[in-house]
Scaffold this active site. Sequence first.
Site, PDB file in Angstrom:
ATOM      1  NE  ARG A 251     -82.760   1.362  52.564  1.00  0.00           N
ATOM      2  CZ  ARG A 251     -82.258   0.327  51.904  1.00  0.00           C
ATOM      3  NH1 ARG A 251     -82.846  -0.091  50.793  1.00  0.00           N
ATOM      4  NH2 ARG A 251     -81.186  -0.303  52.336  1.00  0.00           N
ATOM      5  CD  GLU A 280     -88.522  -3.309  54.710  1.00  0.00           C
ATOM      6  OE1 GLU A 280     -89.010  -3.808  53.692  1.00  0.00           O
ATOM      7  OE2 GLU A 280     -87.381  -2.843  54.757  1.00  0.00           O
ATOM      8  CG  HIS A 302     -86.841  -4.249  50.667  1.00  0.00           C
ATOM      9  ND1 HIS A 302     -86.626  -3.454  51.754  1.00  0.00           N
ATOM     10  CD2 HIS A 302     -85.748  -4.084  49.871  1.00  0.00           C
ATOM     11  CE1 HIS A 302     -85.455  -2.833  51.640  1.00  0.00           C
ATOM     12  NE2 HIS A 302     -84.903  -3.209  50.493  1.00  0.00           N
TER      13      HIS A 302
END
Length: 338
Positions: A251, A280, A302
């Site tokens: 994360r 993100e 991601h």
Amino acid sequence: MPTVVYTDPAWAVNSAGELDAGRADVERAVYADAVDIRFGPHRKGGFDVSGPAFLESLSGADAVVIHRAEITPAVVAALTPHCRVVARQGVGTDNLNAELLAQHGILAFNVPDYCVDEVSSHTVAMLLALERHLVSQDSLVKAGRWSIHGGGVPRRTADRTVGIIGFGRIGRATSRKLQPFYQRVLAHDPYVHADLMRGYGVTAQSSLAGLLAESDAVVVHAPLDASTRNLLDHAALRALRPGALLVNTARGGLVQPEAVLRALRTGRLGGYAADVFSPEDPTAHPVNRQIIALPNTVVSAHRAFLSDTSEHSQRRRVAEEVHRVLVADRPPLFGRLA
């Protein structure tokens, strides 16, 4: 007929960047005629995951499936009293807020194990790309600058130590894949006993600082919560061996971007690889923009979880659990949090 709302499914967006409801083939095969499917508001370029249109899309939903959307008090208010279950289409639970959902009698679950192989392989690939200076070599050769020593001389990994922060499912899989490359594998996880680590051929480190001080490379597989946010900050990174490599496929919030940038510029970090950022898109953050512009960084969007098999499995399992709750009136079998 009960309704499930998919708030922001990346798989439902076609190559033109448009929402295509016809792509929900996996879900319709599971739900058949027993559950209706709706999608959150989408404008070319992305889903709305906040604001009036987003909240309105949740009205009357019996189930909700989130990807990057966050469960907030406003979302729960929009879900009450109809919603029975919320699913996180992924491993992480930091945006699921299972405790808040439980307070309102709403079940919550994730899919904790669908991509163990993919994330562990992606982690090792990123680390070896840093070790072997593959990205800088690729750029130099393609630019017509053929140089054996361009980008720096790699070190021999068989003489080195790698540390793993977080020893859950993915951390354990990664440890097995790293052992053929490194002399020693260490791990730090306050919730996993040293005996279990030893069973995987890994040496336990009781403190984060101890692991950082002994490791030539560090990979991060910890969950994100209040206790781990900015776990790798300025103070933590000062404990690293000079020139150590860092890989984060867990994360973005686990690392402090300012600390990473400073460590890269001072040489405390010899390289940084990340599949995750906060926010993100790293180009949307002034410090992360500077990080990814450096030559000794490797980044991806991601997608460490992604493969044709893993995405299909994730989607099918979520649909099966939602069907189990809405149609069979039974709690989820896997990944139940509340």
